[in-house]
Design an enzyme around this catalytic site. Structure first.
Site, mmCIF file in Angstrom:
data_model
loop_
_atom_site.group_PDB
_atom_site.id
_atom_site.type_symbol
_atom_site.label_atom_id
_atom_site.label_comp_id
_atom_site.label_asym_id
_atom_site.label_seq_id
_atom_site.Cartn_x
_atom_site.Cartn_y
_atom_site.Cartn_z
ATOM 1 C CG HIS A 12 31.906 33.970 27.728
ATOM 2 N ND1 HIS A 12 30.552 33.610 27.909
ATOM 3 C CD2 HIS A 12 32.596 32.882 28.040
ATOM 4 C CE1 HIS A 12 30.397 32.087 28.139
ATOM 5 N NE2 HIS A 12 31.816 31.929 28.223
ATOM 6 C CG HIS A 13 34.363 32.371 31.326
ATOM 7 N ND1 HIS A 13 33.055 32.574 31.941
ATOM 8 C CD2 HIS A 13 34.236 31.293 30.790
ATOM 9 C CE1 HIS A 13 32.354 31.550 31.795
ATOM 10 N NE2 HIS A 13 32.997 30.655 30.976
ATOM 11 C CB ALA A 14 39.263 37.259 30.183
ATOM 12 C CG ASP B 198 32.031 35.118 34.414
ATOM 13 O OD1 ASP B 198 32.263 34.821 33.413
ATOM 14 O OD2 ASP B 198 33.167 34.697 35.308
#
Length: 474
Positions: free
Chosen positions: A219-221, A261
């Protein structure tokens, strides 16, 4: 009727464990425990050899970024990463178990079907046939590259020749997101596993589908930058594909300790995609985003939390905020990121959620929205033994409630504190925890932790007011 789909195999788990933060064991321990408890028997379909193409990655990420990640010379054992013994540790554990166990029927049941080297993993990867995929590499060119690496014998020079320091800095391919051996294969397999679920998800279908990929949830990429052990955002790619396939309203729900994010940023202006993330929000804690800075939109909900979060507090968040918010969005499908780094016993030691508690919250959401198609993805979790238990128990609870193949009243994993991890090829990995399934939740055990909870009860009302979720009397 509900159909259960899972992307999982011994091969997939070995590829997933190429990711450095998995410590070469997180996914394999999970897969082997799922198999040991016989849970795969209760799925309607198992995706065993997933693989996506480079063009599919370009549906969200720009070509200049993907070209670097997918450089063919990274599909080798890189010189600074050539310790095959470390990578192969679990294989030795499995074969030691096989060679010393006296129960031949049990040994035969857990046939050890693993690749003994990363080169062997890649050979199988190249054998996967699909006309939409990239062409196979040239064996002669591969040999030449191996020889070149051997002659150079200097890792930093090799990587610098392929990707400049400026490029690595631009795309954040350093620090917690280094270039590692067989990075392109890892990306195509783990992202392919998530994307392969999409063909089972049909909008407006009379049948419900629950899909699982415990190796997904990166989920951060962001669009053109790696972050937090995440290189390709498989969640964004999946949601985009679901939209193309006809889903009009989708909710993304993130239970990870860290703010989701990358997914939030990708859909921050969308009225069709609702993003909900509950996460630790404290000064200096990665990624540093996810406060109550937005204007209270119900399509973008951040729930910033403090150290020491408990099951009881999470239950109230799900009941008073998450379920009402999803209900107002009228989602047709829910994608859940089920990170386990908020569990008591995780190396972060920030929250004190239990496996049973977090699982119950996820099951409650699935049960409340019975008309929604469901996707369950993995995420954070840095105690591999703990994560393997969590995903196995969560899978069991999904099977127990929704599988049409499970015999009535059959119990596979007991909630009793005396429950032991079932015998299987990696059982000795749990020896220091006395083989107890619930050791992190048993009060008085050496693994049980009690943290001070800094989350104030009044904060829930503040969140509700911020997002307009109060009733008329509130």
């Amino acid at each position: 009727m509900t159909k259960l789909i899972i992307a999982a195999s011994s091969w997939q788990s070995q590829v997933a464990d190429l990711l450095p933060c998995n410590n070469y064991k997180k996914s394999q321990l999970t897969y082997s425990l799922l198999r040991a408890y016989g849970l795969f028997e209760y799925f309607d379909y198992i995706i065993e050899l997933p693989k996506c193409s480079k063009p599919e990655l370009l549906d969200f990420h720009p070509r200049e970024y993907v070209d670097v990640l997918m450089h063919p010379d990274f599909n080798f054992v890189l010189p600074y990463d050539n310790d095959e013994a470390t990578w192969n540790h679990l294989n030795h554990v499995a074969f030691d178990w096989k060679n010393t166990h006296t129960d031949e029927q049990l040994v035969e049941k857990f046939e050890i079907n693993v690749c003994q080297s990363r080169d062997k993993l890649f050979e199988l990867f190249e054998e996967l046939s699909d006309s939409t995929l990239e062409p196979k590499s040239n064996p002669k060119k591969r040999l030449a590259s191996d020889l070149l690496l051997e002659e150079q014998n200097v890792a930093s020079d090799r990587i610098t020749d392929l990707v400049s320091a400026e490029t690595r800095q631009l795309f954040n391919l350093e620090g917690d997101c280094p270039i590692f051996s067989y990075l392109p294969m890892y990306l195509q397999v783990t992202t392919g596993a998530t994307l392969s679920l999409s063909k089972f998800l049909v909008p407006n279908s009379k049948d419900r589908t629950i899909c699982i990929n415990w190796d997904g949830g990166r989920h951060h990429a962001s669009k053109k930058k790696a972050s937090g052990f995440c290189y390709i955002n498989d969640i964004v790619l999946l949601i985009q594909r679901m939209r193309k396939n006809g889903f009009k309203k989708i909710t993304y729900l993130d239970f990870d300790l860290h703010h989701g994010d990358g997914v939030e940023k990708a859909f921050q202006f969308s009225k069709s995609i609702q993003t909900i993330s509950l996460h630790l929000f404290e000064t200096g804690f990665f990624p540093g985003t996810g406060g109550l800075s937005n204007k209270g939109s119900r399509d973008l909900i951040d729930i910033p939390l403090s150290h020491g979060l408990t099951d009881d507090y999470l239950f109230e968040l799900v009941k008073q905020i998450i379920i009402p918010a999803i209900d107002l969005h009228a989602a047709e499908a829910i994608v859940l990121q089920c990170g386990g780094d908020g569990l008591s016993g995780d190396k972060f030691n920030e929250w004190q959620l239990t496996i049973k508690g977090l699982t119950q919250c996820i099951i409650d959401v699935i049960g409340k929205f019975s008309d929604c198609q469901i996707v369950l993805l993995g995420g954070g979790g840095y105690n591999e033994l703990l994560v393997s238990r969590f995903y196995t128990y969560l899978t069991w609870k999904v099977v127990q409630k929704y599988s049409t193949l499970l015999e009535e009243n059959k119990s596979i994993i007991s909630d009793d504190d005396t429950e032991l991890v079932v015998e299987h090829e990696y059982i000795e990995m749990y020896a220091n925890e006395h083989y107890k399934f619930w050791i992190y939740e048993i009060e008085g055990s050496s693994k049980h932790r009690i943290l001070k909870d800094y989350n104030e009860p009044g904060s829930i009302e503040r969140f509700k007011r911020h997002y307009g979720l109060c009733n008329e009397d509130g």
